[in-house]
Structures are given as structure tokens and as C-alpha cells.
Design an enzyme around this catalytic site. Structure first.
Site: not given
Ligand code: NAD
Length: 424
Positions: A113
Site C-alpha cells: 500500500k
Molecule cells: P473515494 O475517495 O472514492 O470515496 C470515499 C467516500 O467516503 C466519499 O464519498 C467521501 O465523501 C466519504 N467520506 C470521507 N470521510 C467520511 C466520513 N468521515 N464519514 C462518511 N463518509 C466519509 O474512496 P473509495 O475508493 O470509494 O474508497 C472507500 C473505502 O473503500 C476505503 O476504505 C478504501 O480503502 C476502500 N477500498 C477501495 C477500493 C477501490 O477500488 N476504490 C477497493 C477496496 C477497498
């Protein structure tokens, strides 16, 4: 629970949560400590201070990390996060989770990561490009299609991946498409990658509802976070017939017992200047804390770490939690959820659809032959369904919850590889 070592969340430490589950799996498997000790620590930690010229002409120094946890199953794989909360313990935990996640879905990758401590929303496109190129240069001996393959995570997306592929290719003197995944289609990206994580969350939800004997058309769901994972999970879960009654993002939560029009919310964000839900007229406004405790059947935390804790776990009403985010539940909250009889599909299983299609993207880059979206989705759905069934069977075999079962499945695979290979 302990104070973070590197300025992360003031109360919880995701590395400690990861280690507690790892130790539980070591005990169940009766794994020899000498092997557990190899997997307890990252293989490599690289830290870089990167001076970047900002638009106003001043130079600002940014702190960036890349942690490679394990390369036992193959080259390491894991996203890059841009956030002010990035700290070394968080990146170490996320890197280890990638090792376990790749092993759970049986793809030939280790875990890594990366993260840069920055606020991407306050930076211009030019500043983000210079920072991303500086990070790529700093990590040029870590990254590589055969070594370590980044992807997007919170705060990064296709554009950052395009800059990385360009900078890395420039350094190497040839196009190296396979150095990152999550690229734009025209740069060797895969059809289906953008939706892959949310799609895997949907498949996990469908499998878990079947185990609970619940019909999708008769259940309600709340989704926390409305970025890549949250919005697509909400869209695909609603397409199964589930009624989405709550969604949220950093601006707060929205609750509507009549059901939320997820497509309208996605469209609202696409047209909003700040790309968030502020001002979206789709339901009653609630806080993110209230949202997690709403009366519903399924809860999908898809925002960030440490959202379900011993403080609120007692108040959670959902029967099923499907973890779209990485680390949304602290280790201390696991026991409370189990006591309440809530089925938890853990992060290293539920959100593994993204890395599965990243693997397909890398395979396509190596083949120079590109699959249809239908083929990508069909293969990814099969991987997710099989992985869910494996983890569920393991939980029944050892009479443990699905989280520890996922760690057991992963650790069994990585440790048996380590034993056969020796020390590398
Ligand atoms: P992103 O940046 O696209 O979205 C994050 C979302 O969370 C946004 O809507 C943001 O406004 C919201 N957010 C931020 N702080 C917040 C809070 N305090 N309370 C509520 N909402 C809040 O990110 P993503 O890619 O969707 O990733 C989200 C999670 O999923 C992370 O933990 C990431 O590690 C995990 N993840 C992502 C992927 C991927 O393919 N993008 C894969 C596996 C896991």
C-alpha cells in the site's frame, strides 16, 4: 485501543486491529511462530520526502510512503491513498490487508500500500500531477510490473494512474502498462474495473442474504460513503431489488424510508461543484454517526477505517454488515457484533472485487489482448462467489466468525507458500 504512533486517528490504530485478527488466525491454525513472525512485519518500508513546486511558486515538501508487506504469492499489489490522515501505521495495516485479501480471492499477488499525506481536494490538477510524478520517481525501484503494482485508493483515480504509467514508462524508456492498474481504458485499463469493488460488494451481499434466508426484495440497506465503492455498491445492490434507505458522504447522511433514488444521487454528485452530496434533496439529513445506527437489514460501511467501534457497535441494528471500506470495524467491536448475532462479511473478502479485476487488467496488459466487460464481470463474480463460499465453509469448520475465517483462509495459503519456498 491505543494512541496512534504516527498521528492517525486519535483513538484507534488499524495496525493493532489487523494484528489482533492475525494473531487469532495464527492460534487457530497452530502456526509455528517462526513463520508467523515473518508475516507479522512488512517486507519493506520506503518513505520519501518530496519537494513539489506549488502554483504560487513556493516549494512544499510532501511525505509519502510505500509499504510492501509480502511477495510470497507474487508481485505486491495495493492502492495509493492521498489524504491528510495518511500515517505509517495505517499504510502498514492496509499493506498487510492487501496480502490477506489477494490470498482470500486466490490471485497470485502479495500485498502493498502507498500513501501521501496531502489534501487532494485543495490542490490544483498541476500540483497533483507534479506530486504524483515526484512520488513515482521516488518509488521507481519499488514499483514494476513484476515487483510492485499500485492502483487507486481514497483520493486517487484513473488520472493519477495515467501519470504514474507515463512517468514510470519515461524512466524505463518503454511503455510499461502493467506497472499500475485502475488506468483509463485508452492506457490499457480494463473494462469493468471502475465498478469492480462495488460489484464484489453486491455479490457478497447477495451470497450473505441467501445464507440468512433473506430475500433482496424484502430488505433495506444503508451505505456509508458515496465515492467509488459506496456509490457503485448502492447502485448495484439497489438493482438487486434491495431498498436503499440511507446514504452518506463526508458532508453527512441522508435517510428516506421510502427509498433513495441512487442514480439521482450519483447524477447530483457528478454535477455538484465539490463532488459531494451537500444540498441533495433525497431525504432527511442525519449525521454519519446516526446513519450507522439506523434501523435497516444491511449496512455497508464504504468510507474509511474505524467507523464501527465499541462505542456504537451495541447500537447497530443491521442483521448483516458488508465491509466495502478497508478496516471500518475495530477489532474490539468484532466481539460485540458477534454477540449481537450480526453476520459480518469482512473487508478482505467483501471489497476484494477491485483487486480481482486489477489482476485481470494486469493479465490483459501482459497478453496485449483485451476482454469484453461481460467476460470481466462473469469471471470476477465467480471469484467473489467462490471466495465467499470458501470463507463461509471455513467459519463453519472452525466455528468462528467470517472475519477470522477469512484470515485463516489467507494465512493458510500464504504460510504454506512460505514454508515451501523458504525465506524470500
Ligand atoms: P473515494 O475517495 O472514492 O470515496 C470515499 C467516500 O467516503 C466519499 O464519498 C467521501 O465523501 C466519504 N467520506 C470521507 N470521510 C467520511 C466520513 N468521515 N464519514 C462518511 N463518509 C466519509 O474512496 P473509495 O475508493 O470509494 O474508497 C472507500 C473505502 O473503500 C476505503 O476504505 C478504501 O480503502 C476502500 N477500498 C477501495 C477500493 C477501490 O477500488 N476504490 C477497493 C477496496 C477497498
Amino acid at each position: 485501543m491505543s494512541a496512534p504512533m504516527n498521528g492517525g486517528s486519535p483513538r484507534y490504530n488499524p495496525l493493532e486491529s489487523m494484528n489482533r485478527r492475525f494473531d487469532a488466525a495464527v492460534e487457530i491454525l497452530g502456526l509455528d511462530e517462526q513463520f508467523a513472525n515473518v508475516l507479522r512485519v512488512p517486507d519493506k518500508v520506503v518513505m520519501a520526502n518530496m519537494p513539489v513546486t506549488m502554483d504560487n511558486g513556493t516549494i512544499k515538501v510532501f511525505e509519502g510512503y510505500r509499504v510492501v508487506h509480502s511477495v510470497h504469492l507474487g508481485p505486491s499489489k495495493g492502492g495509493i491513498r492521498y489524504s491528510m490522515d495518511v500515517n505509517l501505521d495505517e499504510v502498514k495495516a492496509l499493506a498487510a490487508w492487501m496480502t490477506w485479501k489477494c490470498a482470500v480471492v486466490n490471485i497470485p499477488y502479495g500485498g502493498a500500500k502507498g500513501g501521501i499525506k496531502c489534501d487532494p481536494r485543495s490542490m490544483s490538477k498541476g500540483e497533483l500531477e507534479r506530486l504524483t510524478r515526484a512520488y513515482t520517481l521516488a518509488m521507481k525501484n519499488v514499483f514494476g510490473p513484476e515487483n510492485d503494482i499500485p492502483a487507486p485508493d481514497m483520493g486517487t483515480g484513473q488520472q493519477e494512474m495515467a501519470w504514474i504509467v507515463d512517468e514510470y514508462s519515461k524512466i524505463k524508456g518503454h511503455n510499461a502498462w502493467g506497472v499500475v492498474t485502475g488506468k483509463p481504458l485508452v492506457l490499457g485499463g480494463s473494462l469493468g474495473r471502475v465498478e469492480a469493488t462495488g460489484r464484489g460488494v453486491m455479490v457478497s451481499t447477495r451470497s450473505a442474504l441467501a445464507k440468512l434466508g433473506l430475500k433482496p426484495t424484502e430488505v433495506t440497506c444503508v451505505v456509508q460513503g458515496f465515492g467509488n465503492v459506496g456509490s457503485i455498491s448502492a447502485k448495484l445492490i439497489s438493482q438487486m431489488g434491495v431498498k436503499i434507505i440511507g446514504i452518506s458522504d463526508v458532508t453527512g447522511g441522508y435517510y428516506n424510508t421510502d427509498g433513495i433514488d441512487v442514480n439521482a444521487a450519483i447524477e447530483f454528485i457528478a454535477n455538484s461543484p465539490n463532488r459531494n452530496l451537500e444540498g441533495c434533496n433525497i431525504g432527511k439529513k442525519v449525521s454519519n454517526a446516526e446513519l450507522l445506527e439506523l434501523e435497516c437489514d444491511v449496512l455497508v460501511p464504504a468510507a474509511m477505517e474505524d467507523q464501527i467501534t465499541p462505542e456504537n457497535a451495541h447500537n447497530i441494528k443491521a442483521k448483516l454488515i458488508v465491509e466495502g471500506a478497508n478496516g471500518p470495524t475495530t477489532a474490539a467491536a468484532d466481539a460485540i457484533l458477534q454477540e449481537k448475532g450480526i453476520l459480518v462479511v469482512p473487508d478482505i473478502l467483501a471489497n476484494a472485487g477491485g483487486v480481482t479485476v486489477s489482476y485481470f487488467e494486469w493479465v490483459q496488459n501482459r497478453l496485449g489482448y483485451y476482454w469484453t466487460e461481460e467476460r470481466v464481470n462473469r469471471r470476477a463474480d465467480r471469484v467473489m462467489k467462490q471466495s465467499f463460499d470458501n470463507v463461509y465453509a471455513c467459519s463453519e469448520k472452525y466455528k468462528i466468525n467470517m472475519r477470522i475465517a477469512a484470515y485463516v483462509v489467507a494465512l493458510e495459503k500464504v504460510s504454506s507458500t512460505l514454508k515451501l519456498r523458504g525465506s524470500f
